[in-house]
Design an enzyme around this catalytic site. Sequence first.
Site, PDB file in Angstrom:
ATOM      1  N   GLY A 280      23.870 -39.114 -39.770  1.00  0.00           N
ATOM      2  CA  GLY A 280      22.875 -39.207 -38.706  1.00  0.00           C
ATOM      3  C   GLY A 280      21.911 -40.373 -38.759  1.00  0.00           C
ATOM      4  O   GLY A 280      21.406 -40.818 -37.737  1.00  0.00           O
TER       5      GLY A 280
ATOM      6  N   GLY B 212      13.855 -28.364 -43.902  1.00  0.00           N
ATOM      7  CA  GLY B 212      13.363 -29.099 -45.063  1.00  0.00           C
ATOM      8  C   GLY B 212      14.224 -28.924 -46.303  1.00  0.00           C
ATOM      9  O   GLY B 212      14.051 -29.628 -47.292  1.00  0.00           O
TER      10      GLY B 212
ATOM     11  N   LYS C 284      11.083 -31.805 -36.975  1.00  0.00           N
ATOM     12  CA  LYS C 284      11.025 -30.547 -36.217  1.00  0.00           C
ATOM     13  C   LYS C 284      10.149 -29.579 -37.008  1.00  0.00           C
ATOM     14  O   LYS C 284      10.630 -28.602 -37.566  1.00  0.00           O
ATOM     15  CB  LYS C 284      12.449 -29.991 -36.124  1.00  0.00           C
ATOM     16  CG  LYS C 284      13.047 -29.984 -34.755  1.00  0.00           C
ATOM     17  CD  LYS C 284      14.237 -29.056 -34.745  1.00  0.00           C
ATOM     18  CE  LYS C 284      15.485 -29.749 -34.353  1.00  0.00           C
ATOM     19  NZ  LYS C 284      16.656 -28.855 -34.420  1.00  0.00           N
TER      20      LYS C 284
ATOM     21  N   GLU D 214      16.193 -40.671 -43.548  1.00  0.00           N
ATOM     22  CA  GLU D 214      16.822 -39.485 -42.955  1.00  0.00           C
ATOM     23  C   GLU D 214      16.553 -39.478 -41.457  1.00  0.00           C
ATOM     24  O   GLU D 214      15.541 -40.024 -40.990  1.00  0.00           O
ATOM     25  CB  GLU D 214      16.230 -38.245 -43.651  1.00  0.00           C
ATOM     26  CG  GLU D 214      16.665 -36.908 -43.122  1.00  0.00           C
ATOM     27  CD  GLU D 214      18.151 -36.586 -43.263  1.00  0.00           C
ATOM     28  OE1 GLU D 214      18.982 -37.384 -42.810  1.00  0.00           O
ATOM     29  OE2 GLU D 214      18.457 -35.509 -43.806  1.00  0.00           O
ATOM     30  N   ASP D 215      17.462 -38.886 -40.709  1.00  0.00           N
ATOM     31  CA  ASP D 215      17.284 -38.838 -39.260  1.00  0.00           C
ATOM     32  C   ASP D 215      16.250 -37.787 -38.851  1.00  0.00           C
ATOM     33  O   ASP D 215      15.297 -38.080 -38.140  1.00  0.00           O
ATOM     34  CB  ASP D 215      18.631 -38.594 -38.542  1.00  0.00           C
ATOM     35  CG  ASP D 215      19.404 -37.397 -39.094  1.00  0.00           C
ATOM     36  OD1 ASP D 215      18.922 -36.739 -40.046  1.00  0.00           O
ATOM     37  OD2 ASP D 215      20.493 -37.101 -38.567  1.00  0.00           O
TER      38      ASP D 215
ATOM     39  N   ASP E 205      14.389 -30.581 -40.552  1.00  0.00           N
ATOM     40  CA  ASP E 205      14.383 -29.317 -39.820  1.00  0.00           C
ATOM     41  C   ASP E 205      13.747 -28.263 -40.733  1.00  0.00           C
ATOM     42  O   ASP E 205      12.520 -28.219 -40.858  1.00  0.00           O
ATOM     43  CB  ASP E 205      15.843 -29.029 -39.437  1.00  0.00           C
ATOM     44  CG  ASP E 205      16.012 -27.840 -38.529  1.00  0.00           C
ATOM     45  OD1 ASP E 205      15.014 -27.328 -38.027  1.00  0.00           O
ATOM     46  OD2 ASP E 205      17.158 -27.416 -38.319  1.00  0.00           O
TER      47      ASP E 205
ATOM     48  N   THR F 159      17.340 -29.711 -46.939  1.00  0.00           N
ATOM     49  CA  THR F 159      18.149 -30.883 -47.301  1.00  0.00           C
ATOM     50  C   THR F 159      17.314 -31.896 -48.083  1.00  0.00           C
ATOM     51  O   THR F 159      17.701 -32.324 -49.174  1.00  0.00           O
ATOM     52  CB  THR F 159      18.699 -31.572 -46.022  1.00  0.00           C
ATOM     53  OG1 THR F 159      19.416 -30.605 -45.272  1.00  0.00           O
ATOM     54  CG2 THR F 159      19.601 -32.732 -46.363  1.00  0.00           C
TER      55      THR F 159
ATOM     56  N   ARG G 156      26.288 -39.233 -30.464  1.00  0.00           N
ATOM     57  CA  ARG G 156      25.570 -40.108 -31.394  1.00  0.00           C
ATOM     58  C   ARG G 156      25.180 -41.429 -30.743  1.00  0.00           C
ATOM     59  O   ARG G 156      24.238 -42.086 -31.159  1.00  0.00           O
ATOM     60  CB  ARG G 156      26.441 -40.443 -32.610  1.00  0.00           C
ATOM     61  CG  ARG G 156      26.696 -39.296 -33.547  1.00  0.00           C
ATOM     62  CD  ARG G 156      27.310 -39.823 -34.848  1.00  0.00           C
ATOM     63  NE  ARG G 156      27.960 -38.776 -35.611  1.00  0.00           N
ATOM     64  CZ  ARG G 156      27.337 -37.969 -36.458  1.00  0.00           C
ATOM     65  NH1 ARG G 156      26.052 -38.083 -36.661  1.00  0.00           N
ATOM     66  NH2 ARG G 156      27.993 -37.033 -37.108  1.00  0.00           N
TER      67      ARG G 156
HETATM   68  P1  IMP Z   1      17.230 -29.227 -42.826  1.00  0.00           P
HETATM   69  O1  IMP Z   1      17.860 -29.127 -44.173  1.00  0.00           O
HETATM   70  O2  IMP Z   1      17.132 -27.874 -42.168  1.00  0.00           O
HETATM   71  O3  IMP Z   1      15.904 -29.914 -42.832  1.00  0.00           O
HETATM   72  O4  IMP Z   1      18.250 -29.991 -41.896  1.00  0.00           O
HETATM   73  C1  IMP Z   1      18.356 -31.338 -41.850  1.00  0.00           C
HETATM   74  C2  IMP Z   1      19.701 -31.794 -41.365  1.00  0.00           C
HETATM   75  O5  IMP Z   1      20.231 -30.952 -40.322  1.00  0.00           O
HETATM   76  C3  IMP Z   1      19.544 -33.151 -40.720  1.00  0.00           C
HETATM   77  O6  IMP Z   1      19.795 -34.155 -41.652  1.00  0.00           O
HETATM   78  C4  IMP Z   1      20.562 -33.144 -39.608  1.00  0.00           C
HETATM   79  O7  IMP Z   1      21.787 -33.613 -40.098  1.00  0.00           O
HETATM   80  C5  IMP Z   1      20.705 -31.708 -39.236  1.00  0.00           C
HETATM   81  N1  IMP Z   1      19.906 -31.374 -38.042  1.00  0.00           N
HETATM   82  C6  IMP Z   1      18.799 -30.611 -37.991  1.00  0.00           C
HETATM   83  N2  IMP Z   1      18.318 -30.503 -36.749  1.00  0.00           N
HETATM   84  C7  IMP Z   1      19.140 -31.248 -35.976  1.00  0.00           C
HETATM   85  C8  IMP Z   1      19.150 -31.565 -34.560  1.00  0.00           C
HETATM   86  O8  IMP Z   1      18.312 -31.143 -33.758  1.00  0.00           O
HETATM   87  N3  IMP Z   1      20.152 -32.377 -34.141  1.00  0.00           N
HETATM   88  C9  IMP Z   1      21.101 -32.884 -34.987  1.00  0.00           C
HETATM   89  N4  IMP Z   1      21.112 -32.625 -36.298  1.00  0.00           N
HETATM   90  C10 IMP Z   1      20.150 -31.808 -36.792  1.00  0.00           C
HETATM   91 MG    MG Z   2      21.168 -35.623 -41.605  1.00  0.00          MG
END
Ligand code: IMP
Ligand code: MG
Length: 178
Positions: A38, A100, A126, A94-95, A98, A102, A160
Amino acid sequence: MEVILTEEQIKNKVKEIAKKLKEEYKDKNPCVIGVLKGSFIFLADLIREMQIDCTLEFIRLASYGSKSVIEEEDVKIMWDLPIDIEGKDVILIEDIVDTGHTLKKLKEILLKRNPRSLKIVALLDKWERRKVNIEIDIIGFKVPDKFLVGYGLDYNEKFRYFKNVCGLTKEELERFGK
Ligand code: IMP
Ligand code: MG
């Protein structure tokens, strides 16, 4: 699809972030690490705005289905870095953040490798969905709790290439979910 961030808004923000990083890192030859897939467009734009010497690396996390795995202990590395980051000034790109999970896990993994410094940069946050506390050094935009695509972000590998960041409706999530 609803446009959440326009190409122009993103461009301006990338410039602003690049300026900060340039000042801090211009004499440090940092190691810039993109989290695949991403972040690749953000990263490409960012380094072209920074205009400083840096090494470029990528890391890819195991991803299941349409989303990277986000369950607590489940964040796994699929392609690791080909270099040792010990003693290096690392900038992790990082893109979107969400829950957190990851970034929290990735930060732990990278810190164990003893970089000289580690800065985390995320274009989108987010924040309403955060489940774990994680400090992010630079955030581009706080975004609403919607599934976002474009500027590198995908839904099932689609969209993308969009120049804007868009939010998908429930109906679109279903339609493109297959
Ligand atoms: P986390 O571990 O919940 O913070 O998720 C992070 C990862 O989920 C990001 O690196 C994205 O790859 C993916 N992700 C979370 N939200 C979105 C979204 O709204 N669109 C696309 N990818 C997302
Ligand atoms: Mg990602």
